[in-house]
Design an enzyme around this catalytic site. Structure first.
Site, PDB file in Angstrom:
ATOM      1  N   GLU A  16      -9.496 -11.097  -7.326  1.00 51.41           N
ATOM      2  CA  GLU A  16      -8.547  -9.992  -7.148  1.00 51.41           C
ATOM      3  C   GLU A  16      -7.354 -10.107  -8.098  1.00 51.41           C
ATOM      4  O   GLU A  16      -6.884  -9.094  -8.627  1.00 51.41           O
ATOM      5  CB  GLU A  16      -8.079  -9.949  -5.687  1.00 51.41           C
ATOM      6  CG  GLU A  16      -9.213  -9.550  -4.743  1.00 51.41           C
ATOM      7  CD  GLU A  16      -8.807  -9.530  -3.274  1.00 51.41           C
ATOM      8  OE1 GLU A  16      -7.639  -9.850  -2.961  1.00 51.41           O
ATOM      9  OE2 GLU A  16      -9.672  -9.190  -2.447  1.00 51.41           O
ATOM     10  N   LYS A  52       0.822  -1.223   0.000  1.00 47.16           N
ATOM     11  CA  LYS A  52       0.000   0.000   0.000  1.00 47.16           C
ATOM     12  C   LYS A  52       0.855   1.273   0.000  1.00 47.16           C
ATOM     13  O   LYS A  52       2.067   1.207   0.237  1.00 47.16           O
ATOM     14  CB  LYS A  52      -0.934  -0.042   1.216  1.00 47.16           C
ATOM     15  CG  LYS A  52      -1.961  -1.185   1.155  1.00 47.16           C
ATOM     16  CD  LYS A  52      -3.011  -1.053   2.266  1.00 47.16           C
ATOM     17  CE  LYS A  52      -4.019  -2.187   2.215  1.00 47.16           C
ATOM     18  NZ  LYS A  52      -5.140  -1.959   3.176  1.00 47.16           N
ATOM     19  N   TYR A  71     -12.431  -2.588  -3.955  1.00 48.50           N
ATOM     20  CA  TYR A  71     -13.007  -2.739  -2.612  1.00 48.50           C
ATOM     21  C   TYR A  71     -14.535  -2.651  -2.630  1.00 48.50           C
ATOM     22  O   TYR A  71     -15.141  -2.263  -1.625  1.00 48.50           O
ATOM     23  CB  TYR A  71     -12.425  -1.668  -1.692  1.00 48.50           C
ATOM     24  CG  TYR A  71     -11.009  -1.951  -1.228  1.00 48.50           C
ATOM     25  CD1 TYR A  71     -10.714  -3.080  -0.469  1.00 48.50           C
ATOM     26  CD2 TYR A  71      -9.966  -1.060  -1.508  1.00 48.50           C
ATOM     27  CE1 TYR A  71      -9.427  -3.333  -0.011  1.00 48.50           C
ATOM     28  CE2 TYR A  71      -8.668  -1.299  -1.054  1.00 48.50           C
ATOM     29  CZ  TYR A  71      -8.410  -2.441  -0.300  1.00 48.50           C
ATOM     30  OH  TYR A  71      -7.143  -2.686   0.157  1.00 48.50           O
ATOM     31  N   HIS A  87      -2.167  -5.490   1.631  1.00 44.63           N
ATOM     32  CA  HIS A  87      -3.449  -6.196   1.489  1.00 44.63           C
ATOM     33  C   HIS A  87      -3.139  -7.599   0.991  1.00 44.63           C
ATOM     34  O   HIS A  87      -2.214  -7.784   0.196  1.00 44.63           O
ATOM     35  CB  HIS A  87      -4.361  -5.500   0.461  1.00 44.63           C
ATOM     36  CG  HIS A  87      -5.527  -6.355   0.048  1.00 44.63           C
ATOM     37  ND1 HIS A  87      -6.679  -6.407   0.777  1.00 44.63           N
ATOM     38  CD2 HIS A  87      -5.671  -7.230  -0.978  1.00 44.63           C
ATOM     39  CE1 HIS A  87      -7.506  -7.301   0.200  1.00 44.63           C
ATOM     40  NE2 HIS A  87      -6.918  -7.798  -0.873  1.00 44.63           N
ATOM     41  N   ASN A 130      -2.122   0.377   6.586  1.00 44.97           N
ATOM     42  CA  ASN A 130      -1.698  -0.893   7.193  1.00 44.97           C
ATOM     43  C   ASN A 130      -0.782  -1.720   6.283  1.00 44.97           C
ATOM     44  O   ASN A 130      -0.728  -2.939   6.375  1.00 44.97           O
ATOM     45  CB  ASN A 130      -2.904  -1.694   7.701  1.00 44.97           C
ATOM     46  CG  ASN A 130      -3.801  -2.215   6.590  1.00 44.97           C
ATOM     47  OD1 ASN A 130      -3.672  -1.809   5.432  1.00 44.97           O
ATOM     48  ND2 ASN A 130      -4.701  -3.119   6.928  1.00 44.97           N
TER      49      ASN A 130
HETATM   50  P1  CMP Z   1      -7.539  -4.585   3.503  1.00 43.36           P
HETATM   51  O1  CMP Z   1      -7.092  -5.955   3.828  1.00 43.36           O
HETATM   52  O2  CMP Z   1      -6.874  -3.908   2.361  1.00 43.36           O
HETATM   53  O3  CMP Z   1      -9.109  -4.604   3.229  1.00 43.36           O
HETATM   54  C1  CMP Z   1      -9.939  -3.487   3.479  1.00 43.36           C
HETATM   55  C2  CMP Z   1      -9.228  -2.387   4.207  1.00 43.36           C
HETATM   56  O4  CMP Z   1     -10.065  -1.434   4.835  1.00 43.36           O
HETATM   57  C3  CMP Z   1      -8.411  -2.978   5.331  1.00 43.36           C
HETATM   58  O5  CMP Z   1      -7.304  -3.668   4.804  1.00 43.36           O
HETATM   59  C4  CMP Z   1      -8.089  -1.718   6.151  1.00 43.36           C
HETATM   60  O6  CMP Z   1      -6.922  -1.067   5.687  1.00 43.36           O
HETATM   61  C5  CMP Z   1      -9.289  -0.805   5.864  1.00 43.36           C
HETATM   62  N1  CMP Z   1     -10.140  -0.583   7.031  1.00 43.36           N
HETATM   63  C6  CMP Z   1     -10.358   0.613   7.616  1.00 43.36           C
HETATM   64  N2  CMP Z   1     -11.180   0.484   8.655  1.00 43.36           N
HETATM   65  C7  CMP Z   1     -11.502  -0.825   8.746  1.00 43.36           C
HETATM   66  C8  CMP Z   1     -12.318  -1.597   9.635  1.00 43.36           C
HETATM   67  N3  CMP Z   1     -12.988  -1.040  10.644  1.00 43.36           N
HETATM   68  N4  CMP Z   1     -12.400  -2.937   9.418  1.00 43.36           N
HETATM   69  C9  CMP Z   1     -11.752  -3.524   8.391  1.00 43.36           C
HETATM   70  N5  CMP Z   1     -10.965  -2.837   7.527  1.00 43.36           N
HETATM   71  C10 CMP Z   1     -10.834  -1.503   7.701  1.00 43.36           C
END
Ligand code: CMP
Length: 140
Positions: A127, A10, A50, A116, A113
């Protein structure tokens, strides 16, 4: 079974210059990078990726974060690649991620974070196809 999973490094991790360190973790764990490109996502491409989160309160922040800078999209291949990658990444919220995981070591928040990874074989299939044509994935 040998599986393929979609991984995204990311914008936060790209900006921190840790693409190589993250790739090394995949390779050290026995996952092979069989496709990879750096791309700048726009709202449509990130929002489509998403789409399952469209009604969630964090959707807007998620799309703006994922379009804030370039990302690296990649296909990882190996034995049990989907679960193996999720173990390497750690929990979605870096505050809850186990020590030594990618998110514990490189992520700062639930949005920023670092990585992914596909969460099931059905999402991996969708995906991978969302970002890569069949002829962009190199058999190993
Ligand atoms: P990712 O695995 O990329 O999938 C969806 C993303 O939404 C997740 O990582 C997080 O970076 C983001 N996100 C933000 N808030 C939340 C939440 N409350 N629960 C899950 N994903 C979240």
């Amino acid at each position: 079974a040998v599986e393929r999973t979609l991984s995204i490094i990311k914008p936060d991790a790209v900006a921190k210059n840790v693409i190589g360190q993250i790739n090394a973790r995949f390779e050290e764990a026995g996952l092979s990078i069989v496709a990879m490109k750096m791309v700048q996502l726009d709202d449509e491409k990130a929002g489509g990726f998403y789409a399952e989160h469209k009604e969630r309160p964090f959707f807007g922040d998620l799309v703006s974060f994922m379009t804030s800078g370039p990302v690296v999209v990649q296909v990882l291949e190996g034995e049990g690649a989907i679960a193996k990658n999720r173990d390497l990444m750690g929990a979605t919220n870096p505050q809850e991620a186990a020590a030594g995981t990618i998110r514990a070591d490189f992520a700062q928040s639930i949005d920023a974070n670092a990585v992914h990874g596909s969460d099931s074989s059905a999402s991996a299939e969708r995906e991978v196809a969302y970002f890569f044509a069949a002829d962009e994935i190199c058999a190993r």
